[in-house]
Design an enzyme around this catalytic site. Structure first.
Site, PDB file in Angstrom:
ATOM      1  N   SER A  12       0.834  -1.219   0.000  1.00  0.00           N
ATOM      2  CA  SER A  12       0.000   0.000   0.000  1.00  0.00           C
ATOM      3  C   SER A  12       0.866   1.267   0.000  1.00  0.00           C
ATOM      4  O   SER A  12       0.488   2.269  -0.608  1.00  0.00           O
ATOM      5  CB  SER A  12      -0.988   0.007   1.166  1.00  0.00           C
ATOM      6  OG  SER A  12      -0.336   0.244   2.384  1.00  0.00           O
ATOM      7  N   HIS A 108       9.102   2.853   8.759  1.00  0.00           N
ATOM      8  CA  HIS A 108       9.014   1.897   9.863  1.00  0.00           C
ATOM      9  C   HIS A 108       7.820   2.252  10.750  1.00  0.00           C
ATOM     10  O   HIS A 108       7.611   3.431  11.074  1.00  0.00           O
ATOM     11  CB  HIS A 108      10.325   1.944  10.681  1.00  0.00           C
ATOM     12  CG  HIS A 108      10.355   0.915  11.754  1.00  0.00           C
ATOM     13  ND1 HIS A 108      10.702  -0.403  11.504  1.00  0.00           N
ATOM     14  CD2 HIS A 108      10.042   0.990  13.071  1.00  0.00           C
ATOM     15  CE1 HIS A 108      10.614  -1.086  12.641  1.00  0.00           C
ATOM     16  NE2 HIS A 108      10.216  -0.267  13.598  1.00  0.00           N
TER      17      HIS A 108
HETATM   18  C1  GAR Z   1       4.219  -0.834   6.852  1.00  0.00           C
HETATM   19  O1  GAR Z   1       3.510  -0.712   8.049  1.00  0.00           O
HETATM   20  C2  GAR Z   1       5.693  -0.530   7.078  1.00  0.00           C
HETATM   21  O2  GAR Z   1       5.924   0.467   8.026  1.00  0.00           O
HETATM   22  C3  GAR Z   1       6.168  -1.857   7.594  1.00  0.00           C
HETATM   23  O3  GAR Z   1       5.525  -2.806   6.784  1.00  0.00           O
HETATM   24  C4  GAR Z   1       4.244  -2.283   6.408  1.00  0.00           C
HETATM   25  C5  GAR Z   1       4.088  -2.419   4.916  1.00  0.00           C
HETATM   26  O4  GAR Z   1       2.796  -2.064   4.507  1.00  0.00           O
HETATM   27  N1  GAR Z   1       7.606  -1.941   7.523  1.00  0.00           N
HETATM   28  C6  GAR Z   1       8.326  -2.525   8.450  1.00  0.00           C
HETATM   29  O5  GAR Z   1       7.851  -3.057   9.426  1.00  0.00           O
HETATM   30  C7  GAR Z   1       9.828  -2.486   8.191  1.00  0.00           C
HETATM   31  N2  GAR Z   1      10.557  -2.764   9.380  1.00  0.00           N
HETATM   32  P1  GAR Z   1       2.424  -2.006   2.970  1.00  0.00           P
HETATM   33  O6  GAR Z   1       2.955  -3.299   2.360  1.00  0.00           O
HETATM   34  O7  GAR Z   1       0.931  -1.931   2.945  1.00  0.00           O
HETATM   35  O8  GAR Z   1       3.081  -0.797   2.375  1.00  0.00           O
END
Ligand code: GAR
Length: 194
Positions: A12, A108
């Site tokens: 996303s 993060h």
């Molecule tokens: C997000 O919440 C991002 O902050 C986290 O993964 C999710 C990805 O969401 N990242 C971490 O935890 C990295 N350490 P998305 O796939 O919907 O963009």
């Protein structure tokens, strides 16, 4: 600015960045998506958005050095100036970081330096925040170096936690905040370079 996005699952944040580029809010273009998971929703999003994607994984290339070389080549061949780790659940190696001339940033889901480091990703972060009875959480965008979540912090935004909060509800609350913060931070990086 030519931007590469790395993602592993939902994608996303990748989509938010790509749409901000398409709408002109970010003066940039997402030129490629690098994904380590072929079943990732991010790949489906890339197809819909008409963005080139590359699957680079241990399954396809077990040799780490060759994998790193593949990633470095993709970044360089596409003349990327910015690489954004947006839900990328792999550590970028020093070899890749050192070979790239542009900036690398990561989003993060906590107020770093709290709740960062190995194993701290996705819902695991929110679980830990709630286990420690925090009343405030947030999201951070930071520069990437060879240590987990330790690079210079570029931007942060807080999220308040309510009594009935669950890791899932906190992740849900964080999502739009992340989209806003990553887009705003990329915008500022580009404006600084102009
Ligand atoms: C997000 O919440 C991002 O902050 C986290 O993964 C999710 C990805 O969401 N990242 C971490 O935890 C990295 N350490 P998305 O796939 O919907 O963009």
């Amino acid at each position: 600015m030519r931007i590469a996005v790395f993602a592993s699952h939902n994608g996303s944040n990748f989509q938010a960045i790509a749409e901000a580029c398409k709408s002109g809010r970010i003066k940039g273009e997402v030129t490629l998506l690098i994904c380590n998971n072929k079943k990732s929703q991010a790949i489906a999003r890339a197809k819909n958005l008409g963005i080139q994607f590359f699957h680079v994984s241990e399954t396809l290339e077990p040799n780490e050095k060759k994998r790193d070389k593949e990633i470095s080549s993709l970044l360089n061949e596409h003349n990327c100036e910015l690489a954004v780790l947006a839900g990328y659940m792999k550590k970028l190696s020093s070899a890749v970081i050192d070979s790239f001339n542009g900036e690398i940033i990561n989003i993060h889901p906590s107020l770093l330096p709290k709740y960062g480091g190995k194993g701290m990703y996705g819902l695991a972060v929110h679980k830990e925040v709630l286990r420690n009875k925090e009343y405030l959480s947030g999201v951070t965008v930071h520069r990437v170096n060879s240590e987990y979540d330790k690079g210079e912090i570029l931007s942060q935004q807080t999220i308040s936690i309510c009594e009935s909060e669950t890791p899932e509800s906190l992740a849900e609350k964080a999502r739009p905040v992340e989209h806003h913060l990553i887009v705003q931070t990329i915008k500022e990086i580009i404006e600084e370079k102009e």
